[in-house]
Design a protein around this motif. Structure first.
Motif, PDB file in Angstrom:
ATOM      1  N   SER A 106      42.496  33.684  40.733  1.00 18.05           N
ATOM      2  CA  SER A 106      41.055  33.440  40.670  1.00 18.05           C
ATOM      3  C   SER A 106      40.546  33.720  39.269  1.00 18.05           C
ATOM      4  O   SER A 106      41.055  34.607  38.584  1.00 18.05           O
ATOM      5  CB  SER A 106      40.319  34.377  41.630  1.00 18.05           C
ATOM      6  OG  SER A 106      40.582  34.042  42.965  1.00 18.05           O
ATOM      7  N   TYR A 116      34.980  33.602  40.829  1.00 19.02           N
ATOM      8  CA  TYR A 116      34.168  34.670  41.411  1.00 19.02           C
ATOM      9  C   TYR A 116      33.512  35.480  40.305  1.00 19.02           C
ATOM     10  O   TYR A 116      34.163  35.836  39.314  1.00 19.02           O
ATOM     11  CB  TYR A 116      35.041  35.567  42.298  1.00 19.02           C
ATOM     12  CG  TYR A 116      35.608  34.820  43.489  1.00 19.02           C
ATOM     13  CD1 TYR A 116      34.769  34.064  44.325  1.00 19.02           C
ATOM     14  CD2 TYR A 116      36.980  34.848  43.762  1.00 19.02           C
ATOM     15  CE1 TYR A 116      35.287  33.360  45.416  1.00 19.02           C
ATOM     16  CE2 TYR A 116      37.499  34.151  44.859  1.00 19.02           C
ATOM     17  CZ  TYR A 116      36.643  33.418  45.673  1.00 19.02           C
ATOM     18  OH  TYR A 116      37.152  32.725  46.744  1.00 19.02           O
ATOM     19  N   TRP A 126      36.148  35.050  50.329  1.00 15.51           N
ATOM     20  CA  TRP A 126      36.571  34.887  48.930  1.00 15.51           C
ATOM     21  C   TRP A 126      38.090  35.049  48.831  1.00 15.51           C
ATOM     22  O   TRP A 126      38.773  34.268  48.163  1.00 15.51           O
ATOM     23  CB  TRP A 126      35.946  35.962  48.028  1.00 15.51           C
ATOM     24  CG  TRP A 126      34.471  35.873  47.777  1.00 15.51           C
ATOM     25  CD1 TRP A 126      33.521  35.254  48.534  1.00 15.51           C
ATOM     26  CD2 TRP A 126      33.785  36.464  46.663  1.00 15.51           C
ATOM     27  NE1 TRP A 126      32.286  35.432  47.951  1.00 15.51           N
ATOM     28  CE2 TRP A 126      32.417  36.163  46.819  1.00 15.51           C
ATOM     29  CE3 TRP A 126      34.193  37.227  45.564  1.00 15.51           C
ATOM     30  CZ2 TRP A 126      31.462  36.592  45.893  1.00 15.51           C
ATOM     31  CZ3 TRP A 126      33.248  37.653  44.650  1.00 15.51           C
ATOM     32  CH2 TRP A 126      31.892  37.332  44.817  1.00 15.51           C
ATOM     33  N   ARG A 181      37.054  23.215  44.525  1.00 26.49           N
ATOM     34  CA  ARG A 181      36.585  24.394  43.801  1.00 26.49           C
ATOM     35  C   ARG A 181      35.672  25.272  44.659  1.00 26.49           C
ATOM     36  O   ARG A 181      34.873  24.763  45.450  1.00 26.49           O
ATOM     37  CB  ARG A 181      35.751  23.941  42.598  1.00 26.49           C
ATOM     38  CG  ARG A 181      36.549  23.337  41.463  1.00 26.49           C
ATOM     39  CD  ARG A 181      36.512  24.288  40.270  1.00 26.49           C
ATOM     40  NE  ARG A 181      37.317  23.768  39.176  1.00 26.49           N
ATOM     41  CZ  ARG A 181      36.818  23.113  38.128  1.00 26.49           C
ATOM     42  NH1 ARG A 181      35.511  22.884  38.034  1.00 26.49           N
ATOM     43  NH2 ARG A 181      37.606  22.706  37.159  1.00 26.49           N
ATOM     44  N   VAL A 182      35.749  26.555  44.382  1.00 29.85           N
ATOM     45  CA  VAL A 182      34.881  27.545  45.015  1.00 29.85           C
ATOM     46  C   VAL A 182      34.193  28.367  43.942  1.00 29.85           C
ATOM     47  O   VAL A 182      34.826  28.732  42.945  1.00 29.85           O
ATOM     48  CB  VAL A 182      35.706  28.505  45.912  1.00 29.85           C
ATOM     49  CG1 VAL A 182      34.880  29.713  46.338  1.00 29.85           C
ATOM     50  CG2 VAL A 182      36.212  27.795  47.146  1.00 29.85           C
ATOM     51  N   LEU A 215      40.098  32.105  50.645  1.00 34.48           N
ATOM     52  CA  LEU A 215      39.997  30.787  50.010  1.00 34.48           C
ATOM     53  C   LEU A 215      40.911  30.643  48.790  1.00 34.48           C
ATOM     54  O   LEU A 215      41.187  29.520  48.350  1.00 34.48           O
ATOM     55  CB  LEU A 215      38.541  30.494  49.620  1.00 34.48           C
ATOM     56  CG  LEU A 215      37.609  30.153  50.802  1.00 34.48           C
ATOM     57  CD1 LEU A 215      36.139  30.245  50.393  1.00 34.48           C
ATOM     58  CD2 LEU A 215      37.914  28.760  51.352  1.00 34.48           C
ATOM     59  N   GLN A 216      41.393  31.767  48.283  1.00 36.18           N
ATOM     60  CA  GLN A 216      42.308  31.696  47.133  1.00 36.18           C
ATOM     61  C   GLN A 216      43.561  30.881  47.453  1.00 36.18           C
ATOM     62  O   GLN A 216      44.181  30.300  46.564  1.00 36.18           O
ATOM     63  CB  GLN A 216      42.752  33.102  46.700  1.00 36.18           C
ATOM     64  CG  GLN A 216      41.662  33.944  46.112  1.00 36.18           C
ATOM     65  CD  GLN A 216      42.166  35.326  45.720  1.00 36.18           C
ATOM     66  OE1 GLN A 216      42.187  35.667  44.567  1.00 36.18           O
ATOM     67  NE2 GLN A 216      42.576  36.121  46.694  1.00 36.18           N
ATOM     68  N   THR A 257      39.430  29.012  42.666  1.00 31.08           N
ATOM     69  CA  THR A 257      38.340  29.945  42.959  1.00 31.08           C
ATOM     70  C   THR A 257      37.774  30.604  41.706  1.00 31.08           C
ATOM     71  O   THR A 257      38.520  31.075  40.845  1.00 31.08           O
ATOM     72  CB  THR A 257      38.852  31.025  43.935  1.00 31.08           C
ATOM     73  OG1 THR A 257      40.155  31.456  43.519  1.00 31.08           O
ATOM     74  CG2 THR A 257      38.963  30.471  45.347  1.00 31.08           C
ATOM     75  N   HIS A 281      42.043  26.922  47.526  1.00 33.11           N
ATOM     76  CA  HIS A 281      41.036  26.398  46.593  1.00 33.11           C
ATOM     77  C   HIS A 281      41.240  26.958  45.185  1.00 33.11           C
ATOM     78  O   HIS A 281      41.906  27.973  45.004  1.00 33.11           O
ATOM     79  CB  HIS A 281      39.628  26.778  47.077  1.00 33.11           C
ATOM     80  CG  HIS A 281      39.190  26.042  48.313  1.00 33.11           C
ATOM     81  ND1 HIS A 281      39.816  26.185  49.534  1.00 33.11           N
ATOM     82  CD2 HIS A 281      38.186  25.149  48.509  1.00 33.11           C
ATOM     83  CE1 HIS A 281      39.207  25.415  50.430  1.00 33.11           C
ATOM     84  NE2 HIS A 281      38.213  24.775  49.831  1.00 33.11           N
TER      85      HIS A 281
END
Ligand code: ATP
Ligand code: MG
Length: 329
Positions: free
Chosen positions: A76, A38, A27, A3-4, A30-31, A36, A34
């Motif tokens: 995301s 935001y 950001w 997870r982010v 990383l999609q 994500t 991970h």
């Protein structure tokens, strides 16, 4: 998938190139690997006074920029912080775990409060890193992509997670900062030893600024009295900053640029950066305008993200409350 979680404040009419290189570019990337989350952190924004109409507009402008930069709502969870009450609820728990002295050591508070004097700063400005810890821990984030200025706050988050876990049993995920060295700290164009900021925008390079004005800013960026184009952050902070920016916007690494610019002048460096920056922001600005033309659709995207975020954050909160010994309602 790991997870982010990361956030950005809606405190200006535009993000600047430091936000983009320090955080937002990661950001987007990383999609691919991970899960994500935001968030536009409007609760953090009100640690200093905000005009309501302006805050509302800037929150939409922030979301529009994230979408234009490549944050995809299908991939995301994109949401507004104030739409997820669990952040505040978990924030209180974290406040009760934080030492007063520990909070007082946050250098960003010292810097930001220095201007008006600590006595005139809000308590929220003082405690915001603790709310930020809750933002991150609510999503059990493994990775937090941020700029260098957030490293200390991430360390606080890790300490609070560990403290909770040792007091109440393994509950919270201890996150790792994700800070890319080359672009972790982009400097102000007029004061190249100070970080570029939304809150002191004199020498910022804004993504949504009029392109001609940005070209002007680049061309009048502070350099030094030498003529040599060389990366040397200690002795040539201005030129080094311009090289970092040119490297990103042309995809050529800094050593290559040093070779390419041998015998050339600062004017050449600035001119080429101005062109590369303009080529990047022109299509971006058109996309942002497109999103802002339909604010209802923007609000809908954020509402969907908010609902998904509440599910996840409420789950963490329920476990945390239970571990603490609060009765279930
Ligand atoms: P403010 O000055 O009001 O705090 P800001 O420019 O720092 O605004 P934030 O919304 O606080 O913007 O930060 C968003 C993200 O951008 C964070 O991850 C932060 O670390 C990163 N960031 C901000 N400024 C820079 C910079 N100059 N270089 C690299 N990353 C940056
Ligand atoms: Mg900041």
């Amino acid at each position: 998938r790991p997870r982010v979680l990361s956030g950005i404040q809606p405190t200006a009419d535009s993000f600047h190139v430091g936000n983009y290189l320090g955080a937002l570019r990661q950001w987007v990337d990383l999609q691919a690997t991970h899960e994500t989350f935001y968030t536009v952190v409007d609760l953090h924004a009100i640690t200093v006074e905000q005009d309501p109409a302006l805050l509302r507009r800037r929150t939409r402008v922030a979301a529009a920029q994230l979408l234009a930069l490549g944050i995809e709502p299908e991939r995301s969870t994109l949401f507004v912080q104030s739409q997820v009450p669990a952040h505040n609820q978990l924030g209180w728990v974290m406040e009760c775990l934080t030492g007063f002295g520990e909070a007082g050591r946050m250098t960003q508070f010292k810097d930001k409060s220095a201007k008006g004097g600590a006595d005139r700063s809000s308590v929220g400005l003082f405690t915001y890193p603790i709310l930020q810890a809750a933002d991150i821990l609510a999503y059990a984030a493994d990775v937090v992509p941020v700029g260098e200025d957030q490293r200390q706050h991430l360390e606080l988050t890790r300490n609070l997670a560990q403290r909770f876990n040792s007091r109440y049993g393994a509950t919270l995920t201890v996150p790792e900062p994700y800070i890319l060295k080359a672009t972790a700290k982009i400097y102000d164009l007029t004061e190249p030893t100070v970080k570029m900021s939304k809150s002191s925008p004199g020498g910022a390079l804004d993504l949504l600024a009029d392109v001609k004005a940005s070209v002007k800013r680049i061309k009048s960026a502070v350099t030094d009295a030498e003529r040599e184009i060389r990366f040397d952050e200690t002795n040539k902070p201005g030129v080094s900053n311009l090289l970092t920016l040119l490297s990103v916007f042309t995809g050529r690494d800094v050593p290559q640029l040093e070779l390419d610019y041998q015998g050339k002048g600062y004017g050449d460096l600035k001119g080429d950066l101005a062109n590369a920056f303009a080529a990047f922001v022109e299509p971006l600005q058109q996309q942002v305008t497109g999103y802002l033309d339909d604010p209802a659709e923007l609000d809908r995207i954020l509402a969907v993200g908010g609902a998904r975020a509440r599910e996840v954050a409420d789950g963490t909160l329920a476990t945390v409350y239970d571990r603490i010994g609060f009765l279930r309602g």
